[in-house]
Each structure stands twice: as structure tokens, then as C-alpha cells.
Write a protein that holds these residues in place. Structure first.
Motif, PDB file in Angstrom:
ATOM      1  N   THR A  39      42.296 -68.348 -19.040  1.00 24.90           N
ATOM      2  CA  THR A  39      43.525 -67.564 -19.773  1.00 24.90           C
ATOM      3  C   THR A  39      44.557 -67.651 -18.650  1.00 24.90           C
ATOM      4  N   VAL A  40      44.617 -67.275 -17.544  1.00 29.62           N
ATOM      5  CA  VAL A  40      45.733 -67.228 -16.425  1.00 29.62           C
ATOM      6  C   VAL A  40      46.092 -68.829 -16.342  1.00 29.62           C
ATOM      7  N   TRP A  41      45.310 -69.661 -16.326  1.00 32.68           N
ATOM      8  CA  TRP A  41      45.946 -71.024 -16.136  1.00 32.68           C
ATOM      9  C   TRP A  41      46.829 -71.399 -17.399  1.00 32.68           C
ATOM     10  N   ARG A  42      46.429 -70.995 -18.674  1.00 34.50           N
ATOM     11  CA  ARG A  42      47.234 -71.398 -19.923  1.00 34.50           C
ATOM     12  C   ARG A  42      48.415 -70.348 -19.909  1.00 34.50           C
ATOM     13  N   LYS A  43      48.501 -69.199 -19.395  1.00 35.51           N
ATOM     14  CA  LYS A  43      49.678 -68.239 -19.532  1.00 35.51           C
ATOM     15  C   LYS A  43      50.611 -68.770 -18.192  1.00 35.51           C
ATOM     16  N   ALA A  44      50.061 -69.337 -17.117  1.00 29.27           N
ATOM     17  CA  ALA A  44      50.906 -69.887 -16.353  1.00 29.27           C
ATOM     18  C   ALA A  44      51.507 -71.057 -16.774  1.00 29.27           C
ATOM     19  N   GLY A  45      50.754 -71.911 -17.379  1.00 28.09           N
ATOM     20  CA  GLY A  45      51.505 -73.150 -18.166  1.00 28.09           C
ATOM     21  C   GLY A  45      52.556 -72.734 -19.295  1.00 28.09           C
ATOM     22  N   LEU A  46      52.346 -71.741 -19.863  1.00 28.45           N
ATOM     23  CA  LEU A  46      53.347 -71.345 -20.546  1.00 28.45           C
ATOM     24  C   LEU A  46      54.994 -70.950 -20.005  1.00 28.45           C
ATOM     25  N   LEU A  47      54.506 -70.247 -18.682  1.00 30.33           N
ATOM     26  CA  LEU A  47      55.776 -69.618 -17.937  1.00 30.33           C
ATOM     27  C   LEU A  47      56.443 -70.923 -17.600  1.00 30.33           C
ATOM     28  N   ILE A  48      55.851 -71.910 -17.142  1.00 30.52           N
ATOM     29  CA  ILE A  48      56.301 -73.268 -16.783  1.00 30.52           C
ATOM     30  C   ILE A  48      57.250 -73.930 -17.924  1.00 30.52           C
ATOM     31  N   LYS A  49      56.408 -73.910 -18.829  1.00 30.68           N
ATOM     32  CA  LYS A  49      56.962 -74.691 -20.214  1.00 30.68           C
ATOM     33  C   LYS A  49      58.259 -74.023 -20.423  1.00 30.68           C
ATOM     34  N   ASN A  50      58.359 -72.710 -20.352  1.00 32.10           N
ATOM     35  CA  ASN A  50      59.548 -71.717 -20.748  1.00 32.10           C
ATOM     36  C   ASN A  50      60.568 -71.532 -19.573  1.00 32.10           C
ATOM     37  N   GLY A  51      60.335 -72.096 -18.304  1.00 35.26           N
ATOM     38  CA  GLY A  51      61.453 -72.001 -17.411  1.00 35.26           C
ATOM     39  C   GLY A  51      61.377 -70.808 -16.650  1.00 35.26           C
ATOM     40  N   TYR A  52      60.177 -70.076 -16.455  1.00 36.25           N
ATOM     41  CA  TYR A  52      60.300 -68.788 -15.546  1.00 36.25           C
ATOM     42  C   TYR A  52      59.408 -69.081 -14.218  1.00 36.25           C
ATOM     43  N   ALA A  53      58.515 -70.193 -14.210  1.00 39.49           N
ATOM     44  CA  ALA A  53      57.838 -70.439 -13.093  1.00 39.49           C
ATOM     45  C   ALA A  53      57.862 -72.200 -13.038  1.00 39.49           C
ATOM     46  N   ALA A  54      57.367 -72.581 -11.813  1.00 35.11           N
ATOM     47  CA  ALA A  54      57.062 -73.978 -11.705  1.00 35.11           C
ATOM     48  C   ALA A  54      55.953 -74.142 -10.735  1.00 35.11           C
ATOM     49  N   LYS A  55      55.234 -75.373 -10.816  1.00 35.15           N
ATOM     50  CA  LYS A  55      54.234 -75.597  -9.738  1.00 35.15           C
ATOM     51  C   LYS A  55      55.078 -75.988  -8.455  1.00 35.15           C
ATOM     52  N   GLY A  56      54.336 -75.414  -7.466  1.00 33.55           N
ATOM     53  CA  GLY A  56      54.742 -75.748  -6.025  1.00 33.55           C
ATOM     54  C   GLY A  56      53.637 -76.876  -5.432  1.00 33.55           C
ATOM     55  N   VAL A  57      53.554 -76.978  -4.208  1.00 32.45           N
ATOM     56  CA  VAL A  57      52.885 -77.805  -3.443  1.00 32.45           C
ATOM     57  C   VAL A  57      51.533 -77.489  -3.701  1.00 32.45           C
ATOM     58  N   MET A  58      50.509 -78.536  -3.722  1.00 35.80           N
ATOM     59  CA  MET A  58      49.043 -78.247  -3.499  1.00 35.80           C
ATOM     60  C   MET A  58      48.583 -77.468  -2.380  1.00 35.80           C
ATOM     61  N   ASP A  59      47.784 -76.223  -2.661  1.00 39.10           N
ATOM     62  CA  ASP A  59      46.698 -75.816  -1.555  1.00 39.10           C
ATOM     63  C   ASP A  59      45.225 -76.270  -1.719  1.00 39.10           C
ATOM     64  N   GLY A  60      45.225 -77.200  -0.835  1.00 42.60           N
ATOM     65  CA  GLY A  60      43.834 -77.848  -0.874  1.00 42.60           C
ATOM     66  C   GLY A  60      43.894 -78.519  -2.282  1.00 42.60           C
ATOM     67  N   ARG A  61      42.796 -78.164  -3.124  1.00 41.27           N
ATOM     68  CA  ARG A  61      42.789 -78.638  -4.467  1.00 41.27           C
ATOM     69  C   ARG A  61      43.367 -77.960  -5.462  1.00 41.27           C
ATOM     70  N   SER A  62      44.030 -76.872  -5.426  1.00 40.08           N
ATOM     71  CA  SER A  62      44.688 -76.171  -6.343  1.00 40.08           C
ATOM     72  C   SER A  62      46.033 -76.157  -6.228  1.00 40.08           C
ATOM     73  N   ASP A  63      46.660 -76.099  -7.583  1.00 42.23           N
ATOM     74  CA  ASP A  63      48.067 -76.069  -7.769  1.00 42.23           C
ATOM     75  C   ASP A  63      48.486 -74.589  -7.252  1.00 42.23           C
ATOM     76  N   THR A  64      49.867 -74.523  -6.894  1.00 39.15           N
ATOM     77  CA  THR A  64      50.280 -73.258  -6.673  1.00 39.15           C
ATOM     78  C   THR A  64      51.575 -73.150  -7.661  1.00 39.15           C
ATOM     79  N   TYR A  65      52.020 -71.961  -7.705  1.00 41.03           N
ATOM     80  CA  TYR A  65      52.914 -71.646  -8.742  1.00 41.03           C
ATOM     81  C   TYR A  65      53.942 -70.459  -7.999  1.00 41.03           C
ATOM     82  N   TYR A  66      55.278 -70.781  -8.371  1.00 43.22           N
ATOM     83  CA  TYR A  66      56.387 -70.012  -8.087  1.00 43.22           C
ATOM     84  C   TYR A  66      57.270 -69.699  -9.048  1.00 43.22           C
ATOM     85  N   LEU A  67      58.040 -68.502  -8.838  1.00 45.58           N
ATOM     86  CA  LEU A  67      59.163 -68.351  -9.682  1.00 45.58           C
ATOM     87  C   LEU A  67      60.351 -69.102  -9.679  1.00 45.58           C
TER      88      LEU A  67
END
Length: 81
Positions: A39-67
Motif C-alpha cells: 500500500t505504501v509503495w502504491r501511494k508513493a507511486g501516486l505521489l511521484i505520478k502527480n509530481g509531489y515526490a520523486a525517486k532518489g538514489v538507491m539505498d542498497g536494493r531499495s528505492d528512496t523517495y524525496y519531496l
């Protein structure tokens, strides 16, 4: 859920691609109140799609998100354009 994600990113200073948060960090910051990881992953994807957040650099094998600017304005109580 999206507001809680935005608030976590804002409160923890995730405002550029080098200072983002992983899904796990966002979940930990909200003490499980956001629901399951998918659920968190999907909601983060919606925030990216709508221009509120973006993916940052990888942290190990995980994506990071920022405003992005639009997301910071929401968190600061500014008007949305």
C-alpha cells in the motif's frame, strides 16, 4: 496515507535525491499506521505520478523517495499550483 507519507518525507528532511527515505523508513516513521508495504509503495507511486515526490538514489536494493517543490508547498501549508 499520502499526506502521512509527505509529512514523513518533510519532517525527516528528504528534500533531494541524496537525502531520501526508503519505504521501510517511512513505515517505521509512522509506526505501522500506513498499512502494508505494498500500500505504501502504491501511494508513493501516486505521489511521484502527480509530481509531489520523486525517486532518489538507491539505498542498497531499495528505492528512496524525496519531496519535490510541489510536495514541500503542501507540507508547508502553501497553495497548490
Amino acid at each position: 496515507t499520502q499526506c502521512m507519507i509527505l509529512d514523513s518525507l518533510y519532517t525527516n528532511g528528504a528534500t533531494d535525491k541524496y537525502h531520501g527515505m526508503t519505504i521501510s523508513e517511512i513505515e517505521d516513521d509512522n509506526e505501522g499506521a500506513l498499512g502494508i508495504r505494498m500500500t505504501v509503495w502504491r501511494k508513493a507511486g501516486l505521489l511521484i505520478k502527480n509530481g509531489y515526490a520523486a525517486k532518489g538514489v538507491m539505498d542498497g536494493r531499495s528505492d528512496t523517495y524525496y519531496l519535490l517543490e510541489k510536495g514541500m508547498k503542501i507540507c508547508e501549508g502553501g497553495s497548490q499550483k
